[in-house]
Design an enzyme around this catalytic site. Structure first.
Site, PDB file in Angstrom:
ATOM      1  N   ARG A  19      61.319 -36.658  57.831  1.00 59.34           N
ATOM      2  CA  ARG A  19      61.276 -36.730  59.298  1.00 59.34           C
ATOM      3  C   ARG A  19      62.283 -37.747  59.824  1.00 59.34           C
ATOM      4  NH1 ARG A  19      54.678 -36.430  58.929  1.00 59.34           N
ATOM      5  NH2 ARG A  19      54.560 -34.145  58.872  1.00 59.34           N
ATOM      6  N   SER A  23      73.607 -63.443  77.921  1.00 60.57           N
ATOM      7  CA  SER A  23      73.428 -64.642  77.112  1.00 60.57           C
ATOM      8  C   SER A  23      72.425 -65.553  77.796  1.00 60.57           C
ATOM      9  CB  SER A  23      74.760 -65.384  76.945  1.00 60.57           C
ATOM     10  OG  SER A  23      74.557 -66.698  76.448  1.00 60.57           O
ATOM     11  N   ARG A  35      54.055 -44.790  34.354  1.00 57.47           N
ATOM     12  CA  ARG A  35      53.837 -45.341  35.698  1.00 57.47           C
ATOM     13  C   ARG A  35      54.219 -46.800  35.700  1.00 57.47           C
ATOM     14  NH1 ARG A  35      49.660 -42.976  37.010  1.00 57.47           N
ATOM     15  NH2 ARG A  35      50.898 -41.389  38.035  1.00 57.47           N
TER      16      ARG A  35
END
Length: 419
Positions: A118, A275, A312
């Site tokens: 997405r 600024s 893992r």
């Protein structure tokens, strides 16, 4: 909005990237993965259709507190374990079918790829908008003379059109790389063998392999040839594409910061660039934000895809989560900010021409060397006066642009050939 509102990362604050990668969005993607798994198993008759429908409805409606889930995740080192507990409590009649045969990494990796898909889609949309505007700038200023600068100093004449086309060229490659990504779903079970799925109702290995494809279809990701929980090239490639995109966005931002300097004044942003201490300043705020992201993304992506232990990783996998999200956020924020920057960019051709003439023809020194020879050129450069004592026709910057116009045309042709 996420609890982290981007106070220290304003480049993505309030952008689509924030929403797409928020805690809530990540949590929603994990629930979508659980629902997609149940639907896929029902399609292959591995679980009852009514159980899958209940899980699907519940996952879509379930509202969880990400902060609470994160605190409970400390006991298991990942948020999927408490999420599954909450999901099962919410579907008592189908609790035994929720997350059936899956492991936490299946859900979290698939959710990560869903979030990334997405985010990448949004980034590609912003890149396309930026490139349309750059194409117009390059076409309009194909003959706008300015000084090329190397190592911070004026070098030879070029055109602003070629500079803009160069920015476009980098973004073309970045967009192509993002479009080529095929982010995969993850489904392997406890250790990547799919054993629990094959065992279910005597399904066997063929059905287990088919489940991976059906799951990928249900969640809207690419179907992997095999589980990739221990082989992280998909994440590495995503990171490299994000770093390349951030760098391509950082190039025009960096150039614009320099071109917008008070003493240079060749371009200006549409932003007010205020600024807190100096009210006269008009800081190139959008460019600064984009450049800040471009400098950060490569550092985050270095963490992605580190080699982990066996089937893992103990830490390397977990270390990917936050850097991946930050890389997506920063690149997405930079793309949206750069679209605003380029769309509102003000260009001052007269100032570009004046700056190119500051050195009284010395911008053409390379050309003069070819026509006069090194000895005569050195004498001309050493002579008194701000303007070189050489034939005027050799001092016209428009006559020493090489193939600048043709290069612009070539880059624009490449852009227009892209879908």
């Amino acid at each position: 909005m996420s609890a982290d509102g981007g106070l220290l990362a304003p480049v993505w604050a309030g952008t689509r990237a924030e929403e797409i990668t928020s805690d809530a969005a990540w949590l929603r993607a994990m629930l979508e993965a659980e629902a997609a798994l149940a639907r896929a198993q029902a399609r292959l008759e591995l679980i009852p259709a009514e159980a899958a429908a209940a899980i699907d409805r519940t996952a879509a409606a379930l509202v969880l507190d990400p902060a609470d889930l994160a605190r409970r995740a400390r006991q298991s080192a990942n948020p999927v374990v408490p999420l599954v507990s909450d999901l099962r409590r919410a579907v008592p009649g189908a609790a035994s079918y929720a997350h059936l045969g899956a492991t936490s990494q299946d859900i979290l990796d698939s959710a990560a790829m869903l979030v990334a898909t997405r985010a990448v889609r949004a980034i590609v949309g912003d890149l396309s908008a930026i490139m349309r505007d750059l194409c117009e700038l390059a076409e309009r200023h194909k003959g706008t003379v300015m000084a090329a600068r190397t190592l911070g100093q004026q070098a030879v004449p070029t055109t602003f059109g070629l500079k803009a086309a160069g920015w476009l060229s980098g973004l073309l490659r970045a967009r192509a790389r993002l479009r080529e990504l095929r982010l995969p779903a993850q489904l392997g079970g406890a250790a990547g063998t799919l054993a629990a799925f094959a065992e279910r109702a005597g399904a066997g290995p063929v059905t287990a392999l088919m489940l991976v494809e059906v799951f990928a279809e249900e969640i809207g990701l690419a179907a992997p040839a095999a589980p990739w929980h221990a082989e992280r090239s998909a994440v590495t490639e995503l990171g490299a594409a994000l770093a390349g995109t951030a760098g391509a966005l950082g190039k025009p931002a960096t150039d614009i910061v320099l071109m917008a300097q008070t003493e240079v004044g060749e371009v200006a942003e549409s932003s007010t660039g205020g600024s807190s201490a100096m009210p006269q300043k008009r800081n190139p705020a959008l460019s600064v934000l984009v450049r800040s992201a471009a400098l950060q993304v490569p550092a985050y992506t270095q963490v992605l895809g580190q080699a982990g232990e066996h089937e893992r990783a103990a830490g390397a996998w977990q270390a990917e989560w936050l850097p991946l999200r930050e890389a997506l956020r920063l690149t997405g924020g930079a793309a949206e900010t750069a679209a605003e920057l380029v769309a509102g960019l003000r260009v001052f051709p007269d100032r570009m021409r004046a700056n190119a003439e500051l050195t009284g023809g010395r911008l053409l020194a390379e050309r003069l060397a070819a026509h006069l020879g090194q000895k005569a050129l050195k004498q001309a450069l050493a002579a008194e006066g701000s303007r070189l004592d050489v034939p005027d026709e050799l001092l016209d910057p428009e006559a020493y642009l090489g193939a600048a116009a043709e290069l612009v045309d070539r880059i624009l042709a490449t852009y227009r050939e892209q879908p």
